[in-house]
Design an enzyme around this catalytic site. Structure first.
Site, PDB file in Angstrom:
ATOM      1  CB  SER A  31      -0.874  -0.067   1.140  1.00 36.87           C
ATOM      2  OG  SER A  31      -1.811  -0.905   0.995  1.00 36.87           O
ATOM      3  CD  GLU A  66      -6.716   3.661   3.191  1.00 30.87           C
ATOM      4  OE1 GLU A  66      -6.571   4.328   4.243  1.00 30.87           O
ATOM      5  OE2 GLU A  66      -6.081   2.781   2.838  1.00 30.87           O
ATOM      6  CG  ASP A  71      -5.145  -4.561   2.671  1.00 28.35           C
ATOM      7  OD1 ASP A  71      -4.940  -4.930   1.668  1.00 28.35           O
ATOM      8  OD2 ASP A  71      -4.429  -4.144   3.762  1.00 28.35           O
ATOM      9  CG  HIS A 116      -2.780  -3.624  -3.441  1.00 29.51           C
ATOM     10  ND1 HIS A 116      -3.736  -4.365  -2.428  1.00 29.51           N
ATOM     11  CD2 HIS A 116      -2.084  -2.690  -2.367  1.00 29.51           C
ATOM     12  CE1 HIS A 116      -3.357  -4.235  -1.195  1.00 29.51           C
ATOM     13  NE2 HIS A 116      -2.689  -3.045  -1.012  1.00 29.51           N
TER      14      HIS A 116
END
Ligand code: MG
Ligand code: ZN
Length: 387
Positions: free
Chosen positions: A109, A276, A281, A324
């Site tokens: 990240s 965010e 994640d 990602h």
């Protein structure tokens, strides 16, 4: 005629009768050991439709929203869990981003965040520094130079890799106290996230909240109090380290997003805001579908707040993407009527696969097709700052 109607009635009766049955079947599908793979479904939230009517070709404001670890399957898990529709459905311009870092096929990240914040590929673990550890100017810092208002919002500690990549310059993502100190080297207007202890409980003995107050920041820890702030500078530190999961922290992210937009919009020159959804994640790392879904739906509700503003303002570009993919997630079963989703995972780590890019507002058409993560920075920077 009568017979024909009877047939429809019969079909309707069969459909209604089969509903509880399918719900029961869904329940039976959860085998022991599958609890973490299956999200059972809950009440859906309403999703509004927003029409994109940009005022000009270039935006006055940019809201970049990063779902950490959010691949297409995380998005589709959210779509299924909310009965087939998310706020994300409003985006008409969609593309894919390649996420490879300078030294690894699979990014972390920090390098992923730095690619988005600076347009430069660097090594895994780097916070807005290049492969030679030299500081790279971020879009947030360039926006400050142009007298735009700036903000960062996250559910993790605000000192964690993703938000840190927009404001700090450190050779290692784990230098949390140094990252916190870097917040004082900018003129950022608003930041809301966890990480209070990195500002107050430090090896150098400093209490950075005192320095923040001297610089004119309102330093607040309670999200209710934070939500009352309409102007001025704001440091919202809502947890010692990370905030709780979505089901524990409630609507913190949508509220923080709305609050940041309200404050930043006081600047007539425009603003840059990064929001965010940090823990999508972590659900992926955990190979935990209910965790992924809870975070995905929460992030989508924050996207709804951004769209609500952008559709009225018409001068705001909203970009939603990921740094990602995490978990190598796939959807192996689901039900659009109950919201049940079953996930499968191929790894407890990140993967190399392309991640989606969604754009809404002036300049949104630039974000379709396949691009590098660094291209997102380049396009967004050119549109907002003219370079
Ligand atoms: Mg992150
Ligand atoms: Zn991760």
């Amino acid at each position: 005629m009568v017979l024909k109607h009877f047939r429809y009635l019969l079909l309707a009766a069969i459909f209604v009768a089969s509903m509880p049955l399918s719900a029961q079947e869904t329940y039976q599908e959860v085998k022991p050991g599958d609890e973490n793979l299956v999200y059972q479904g809950q009440d859906f939230y309403p999703v509004r439709n927003y029409v994109e009517k940009p005022k000009g070709k270039r935006p006055k404001n940019v809201i970049l929203m990063i779902g950490d670890g959010m691949g297409v399957d995380h998005v589709f898990a959210g779509i299924t869990a909310n009965g087939g529709k998310l706020f994300l459905d409003n985006f008409r311009h969609v593309g894919f981003s390649k996420t490879q870092s300078a030294d690894k096929y699979i990014t972390d990240s920090a390098a992923g965040g730095t690619a988005l914040s600076t347009g430069v590929r660097t090594y895994n673990g780097a916070i807005a520094v290049d492969t030679q550890r030299k500081p790279l100017k971020t879009i947030l810092e360039s926006a400050v130079d142009k007298k735009l208002a700036t903000g960062l919002v996250s559910t993790s500690a605000i000192t964690h890799a993703t938000p840190a990549s927009f404001i700090a310059h450190q050779g290692s993502r784990s230098s949390y106290e140094a990252i916190a100190a870097d917040f004082l080297k900018t003129d950022i207007d608003v930041f809301i996230g966890g990480g209070y202890k990195h500002f107050t409980d430090r090896h150098d003995g400093k209490d950075l909240t005192d320095e923040l107050k001297e610089k004119g920041y309102q330093v607040l820890q309670d999200i209710g109090a934070i939500a009352q702030v309409k102007s001025g500078k704001l440091a919202g530190l809502t947890a010692s380290e990370h905030n709780g999961r979505a089901n524990e922290r409630g609507d913190l992210l949508p509220v923080a997003t709305e609050t940041a937009i309200t404050i930043l919009n006081n600047n007539k020159k425009g603003f840059f805001l990064m929001v965010e959804g940090s823990m999508i994640d972590w659900g992926g790392h955990d190979n935990n579908t209910p965790y992924v879904v809870g975070e995905m739906l929460d992030f989508d509700r924050a996207i709804g707040k951004a769209l609500d503003f952008a559709s009225r303002d018409r001068e705001t570009l909203v970009i939603v993407t990921a740094d990602h993919e995490t978990g190598g997630m796939s959807i192996t079963d689901g039900n659009m009527y109950t919201g049940m989703v079953k996930g499968g995972f191929t790894t407890e780590d990140h993967t190399a696969v392309m991640v989606p890019v969604f754009a809404f507002g002036p300049g949104a058409a630039e974000f379709s097709g396949i691009m590098d993560n660094t291209d997102i920075h380049r396009k967004m920077s050119k549109l907002l700052l003219g370079k």
